[in-house]
Design a protein around this motif. Structure first.
Motif, PDB file in Angstrom:
ATOM      1  N   LEU A 119       0.828  -1.196   0.000  1.00 24.76           N
ATOM      2  CA  LEU A 119       0.000   0.000   0.000  1.00 24.76           C
ATOM      3  C   LEU A 119       0.869   1.254   0.000  1.00 24.76           C
ATOM      4  O   LEU A 119       1.883   1.302   0.699  1.00 24.76           O
ATOM      5  N   TYR A 120       0.441   2.247  -0.766  1.00 26.23           N
ATOM      6  CA  TYR A 120       1.157   3.517  -0.846  1.00 26.23           C
ATOM      7  C   TYR A 120       0.165   4.664  -0.814  1.00 26.23           C
ATOM      8  O   TYR A 120      -0.940   4.562  -1.354  1.00 26.23           O
ATOM      9  N   THR A 121       0.603   5.761  -0.235  1.00 27.17           N
ATOM     10  CA  THR A 121      -0.138   7.003  -0.383  1.00 27.17           C
ATOM     11  C   THR A 121       0.196   7.522  -1.784  1.00 27.17           C
ATOM     12  O   THR A 121       1.217   7.124  -2.373  1.00 27.17           O
ATOM     13  N   PRO A 122      -0.624   8.407  -2.345  1.00 29.98           N
ATOM     14  CA  PRO A 122      -0.286   8.953  -3.668  1.00 29.98           C
ATOM     15  C   PRO A 122       1.095   9.610  -3.693  1.00 29.98           C
ATOM     16  O   PRO A 122       1.843   9.459  -4.665  1.00 29.98           O
ATOM     17  N   ASP A 123       1.460  10.328  -2.620  1.00 25.53           N
ATOM     18  CA  ASP A 123       2.786  10.965  -2.569  1.00 25.53           C
ATOM     19  C   ASP A 123       3.900   9.929  -2.556  1.00 25.53           C
ATOM     20  O   ASP A 123       4.924  10.090  -3.226  1.00 25.53           O
TER      21      ASP A 123
ATOM     22  N   ASP B 101       2.351   1.493   9.057  1.00 29.41           N
ATOM     23  CA  ASP B 101       1.193   0.866   9.683  1.00 29.41           C
ATOM     24  C   ASP B 101       1.569  -0.474  10.311  1.00 29.41           C
ATOM     25  O   ASP B 101       0.789  -1.048  11.051  1.00 29.41           O
ATOM     26  N   GLN B 102       2.786  -0.948  10.059  1.00 26.15           N
ATOM     27  CA  GLN B 102       3.265  -2.206  10.621  1.00 26.15           C
ATOM     28  C   GLN B 102       4.188  -2.008  11.827  1.00 26.15           C
ATOM     29  O   GLN B 102       4.586  -2.969  12.469  1.00 26.15           O
TER      30      GLN B 102
ATOM     31  N   VAL C  87       1.766   5.522   6.949  1.00 23.09           N
ATOM     32  CA  VAL C  87       2.079   5.200   5.560  1.00 23.09           C
ATOM     33  C   VAL C  87       2.410   3.723   5.453  1.00 23.09           C
ATOM     34  O   VAL C  87       2.585   3.041   6.457  1.00 23.09           O
ATOM     35  N   GLY C  88       2.513   3.230   4.220  1.00 24.02           N
ATOM     36  CA  GLY C  88       2.941   1.853   3.995  1.00 24.02           C
ATOM     37  C   GLY C  88       4.385   1.677   4.441  1.00 24.02           C
ATOM     38  O   GLY C  88       5.141   2.638   4.560  1.00 24.02           O
TER      39      GLY C  88
END
Length: 160
Positions: free
Chosen positions: A7-11, A123-124, A109-110
């Protein structure tokens, strides 16, 4: 074997794309020029500059391959769909350490985007895992390598 989707944020996704573009266009050309200069020094068997340029080329090509794989398997979160009342990936969370009253702001963030020095936590991570799914006002006890932290969630918003 299927690759794990990240998973990634757009940035965060944009940063991957920009790094890949830089390595493929600018950095490859720089290394090509370094190799040409080192070759001009003569005997390649004892040419440290040539060896260093070739090692840099190998590292760059490995990073390009890694970035291509990350981009291929990226899942970009839609920040417009984030429920700002619940902590989730893409949220910015303001917390207070109850031991000393100090306040911190984290962006979740991822794991590939994490940079604790910039307030971007995975998030981990221990804190990130505990924060996920909580709401403003929640009090959390987080086991960290430094010991147990008691944090109060002061606010939840969408990352900027």
């Amino acid at each position: 074997m299927a690759k794990k989707q990240m998973l990634y944020t757009p940035d965060g996704y944009q940063e991957l794309v920009e790094e890949l573009n830089y390595l493929k266009t600018v950095r490859r050309e720089e290394i090509k020029n370094d190799i040409a200069v080192a070759r001009s020094f003569g005997d390649l068997s004892e040419n440290a500059e040539y060896d260093e340029a070739r090692n840099e080329q190998a590292k760059t090509e490995a990073r390009i391959k890694e970035l291509e794989d990350l981009i291929e398997n990226a899942v970009i979160i839609n920040e417009n769909e984030i429920d700002t009342s619940i902590v989730s990936l893409g949220s910015t969370v303001r917390v207070r350490d109850e031991a000393d009253g100090e306040e911190f702001e984290y962006s979740l963030v991822g794991s590939n985007e994490a940079n604790p020095l910039l307030g971007k936590i995975s998030d981990q991570s221990p804190i990130g895992k505990k924060l996920m799914g909580t709401r403003e006002g929640a009090v959390l006890n987080v086991d960290t390598p430094a010991g147990v932290l008691t944090l109060t969630v002061l606010s939840v918003s969408r990352s900027k």
